[in-house]
Write an enzyme that holds these catalytic residues in place. Sequence first.
Site, PDB file in Angstrom:
ATOM      1  N   LYS A  80      -3.941 -38.229  -0.795  1.00  0.00           N
ATOM      2  CA  LYS A  80      -4.192 -38.185   0.648  1.00  0.00           C
ATOM      3  C   LYS A  80      -4.504 -36.751   1.074  1.00  0.00           C
ATOM      4  CE  LYS A  80      -1.936 -39.182   5.031  1.00  0.00           C
ATOM      5  NZ  LYS A  80      -0.821 -39.804   5.729  1.00  0.00           N
ATOM      6  N   GLU A  97       1.206 -31.845  -8.460  1.00  0.00           N
ATOM      7  CA  GLU A  97       1.082 -32.664  -9.677  1.00  0.00           C
ATOM      8  C   GLU A  97      -0.343 -33.174  -9.847  1.00  0.00           C
ATOM      9  OE1 GLU A  97       3.404 -32.944  -7.373  1.00  0.00           O
ATOM     10  OE2 GLU A  97       5.364 -33.425  -8.242  1.00  0.00           O
ATOM     11  N   GLU A 142      11.761 -43.830   0.787  1.00  0.00           N
ATOM     12  CA  GLU A 142      11.080 -42.712   1.454  1.00  0.00           C
ATOM     13  C   GLU A 142      10.926 -43.025   2.946  1.00  0.00           C
ATOM     14  OE1 GLU A 142       7.988 -39.573  -0.349  1.00  0.00           O
ATOM     15  OE2 GLU A 142       6.976 -41.385   0.273  1.00  0.00           O
ATOM     16  N   LYS A 148       9.667 -29.167  -3.025  1.00  0.00           N
ATOM     17  CA  LYS A 148       8.286 -28.730  -3.299  1.00  0.00           C
ATOM     18  C   LYS A 148       8.150 -27.236  -3.073  1.00  0.00           C
ATOM     19  CE  LYS A 148       5.735 -32.846  -1.711  1.00  0.00           C
ATOM     20  NZ  LYS A 148       4.774 -33.326  -0.718  1.00  0.00           N
TER      21      LYS A 148
HETATM   22  O1  F6P Z   1       6.041 -36.087  -1.973  1.00  0.00           O
HETATM   23  C1  F6P Z   1       5.932 -37.232  -1.240  1.00  0.00           C
HETATM   24  C2  F6P Z   1       4.508 -37.580  -0.910  1.00  0.00           C
HETATM   25  O2  F6P Z   1       4.096 -36.873   0.189  1.00  0.00           O
HETATM   26  C3  F6P Z   1       4.386 -39.094  -0.692  1.00  0.00           C
HETATM   27  O3  F6P Z   1       4.732 -39.478   0.565  1.00  0.00           O
HETATM   28  C4  F6P Z   1       2.978 -39.331  -1.070  1.00  0.00           C
HETATM   29  O4  F6P Z   1       2.744 -40.689  -1.321  1.00  0.00           O
HETATM   30  C5  F6P Z   1       2.855 -38.461  -2.290  1.00  0.00           C
HETATM   31  O5  F6P Z   1       3.620 -37.306  -1.972  1.00  0.00           O
HETATM   32  C6  F6P Z   1       1.473 -38.086  -2.705  1.00  0.00           C
HETATM   33  O6  F6P Z   1       0.773 -37.402  -1.713  1.00  0.00           O
HETATM   34  P1  F6P Z   1      -0.788 -37.218  -1.778  1.00  0.00           P
HETATM   35  O7  F6P Z   1      -1.419 -38.568  -1.749  1.00  0.00           O
HETATM   36  O8  F6P Z   1      -1.145 -36.392  -0.592  1.00  0.00           O
HETATM   37  O9  F6P Z   1      -1.133 -36.507  -3.067  1.00  0.00           O
END
Ligand code: F6P
Length: 547
Positions: free
Chosen positions: A213, A219, A360, A511
């Site tokens: 997103k 990661e 969550e 994080k």
């Molecule tokens: O660390 C939690 C989070 O923000 C989740 O809510 C989300 O699904 C995941 O990390 C991955 O986020 P992104 O799609 O922005 O990489």
Amino acid sequence: MATAAAETKSLTSRKAWQALGNHFREIRDAHLRNLFSADPGRGERLTAEAVGLFLDYSKNRVTDETLRLLVQLAEESGLKERTEAMFTGQKINITENRAVLHVALRAPRGATIEVDGENVVPKVHEVLDRMADFANRVRSGAWKGQTGKRIRNVVNIGIGGSDLGPVMAYEALKHYSQRDLTFRFVSNVDSTDFAEAVVDLDAEETLFVVSSKTFTTLETMTNANSAREWLLSKLTDEAAIAKHFVAVSTNAKEVSKFGIDTANMFGFWDWVGGRYSMDSAIGLSTMLAIGPENFRALLDGFHAMDEHFRTAPFEKNLPVLLGLLTVWYTDFFGAETEAVLPYEQYLKRFPAYLQQLTMESNGKYITLNGEHVDYATSPIYWGEPGTNGQHSFYQLIHQGTRLIPCDFIAFNKSLNPLGRHHDMLIANVFAQAEALAFGKTAEQVKAEGTAEWLVPHRVFEGNRPSNMLVAEELTPDILGKLVALYEHSVFTQGVIWNINSFDQWGVELGKQLAQRIVPELEDAQEPSLGHDSSTNNLIRRYRKAKG
Ligand code: F6P
């Protein structure tokens, strides 16, 4: 900030809550054996059925009065109004000032759902159409890799909601997938995850779907960079990126910074939470696997449950009933966990998916008004597919010292019928619910001729509650309904608890600290080590081991 919730009374001062407290004291010791024998119609009466899902909730430690009071609690908590606020695009995610509109992702073409005066449904379908076009090209072999070979492998790179939904849906719907395509899912920053995912893949036939997103997640970006290096180490030409990488994101700027052409990007919007995104473009890998038609059936399933949730009276409303029962066990019986036990091998990742969705969303101790709660919120969700769990942890559910409400999920038909397997599977799930509820008395054990000293070991107290969810067969449509069922159950719980089910500030601190520690592990010169003595020691030891 003024919200519907702020206008309602605090949870513990609501009339229904207080009445539930008194009622609990009266019925806490009532045994399901007696509830059933006093009411021969209970097993048929305490059921609900909608959109192809049958729920038997009769094996819960409730009476008609409990249910009446729980429904009253939902009413006093403004569940109806809050549901409307969500469905009409109001910014109910107050800490991020965002609408919460996963329901728009499955709204039919032609529907109108506005955010800030703009109907978002046409945008949703525009992206779905582009996804379908792309999926068809990959599935048919028309989309070629850099060297002209067709794509045979799809690797989704993402984490959290950008992984758990896709991997769960892929596993759940494998039966419907195109079998000459291989799917892999890389999420962990542990390099083993990536290394094992690509170890036997031919780069010329591999497509990476980078799903994030934000497109900034440590990661995912680390894995995506490794994927790019891996690909270029085999195909050398930078132009290969355009043929072997697509992105799914809300962040076009970061996508193009990474080197992916935004023509190969499938977007979604800030009103889709990560854990509510498997039916957005984040479902691209799912669509590649099962095809656009099946993906649309999945969305239709979601939508059917959305409509049921929005319109059915609370007494017959599946997500509301499930959500209220969770509140009942969590806040009155003090249950700390809830097990989700699908008797369907294809749903093996469903409990893991639900862990993010539930915990969550509702793992929070601050109310919408910014106050500390004085009641328990989300239970811990866990589970494994049946019958495997029976030979591992069910012992504790039957004879342990904790109360663990269970959701059993079963299907009338197997997608892989084979001899007597399915009858045995279903016999087991029904038997487990029966054994948990009714147990086995000392008299029954003695009547079997058991030695006196062994009797206590072989007694089952029973009175362990469970829900039984039954559908005809696992189809894309039913999967959509099941996921939406839990989404709205989570929403119901969040409304009662007066918390924001749609932010996740609790993941931020870890994080941030990791970002600070990374250079301390990697820098040539000794870091300042300004942490606590334990963390400093761990860093020092790691640096030394690394050499
Ligand atoms: O660390 C939690 C989070 O923000 C989740 O809510 C989300 O699904 C995941 O990390 C991955 O986020 P992104 O799609 O922005 O990489």
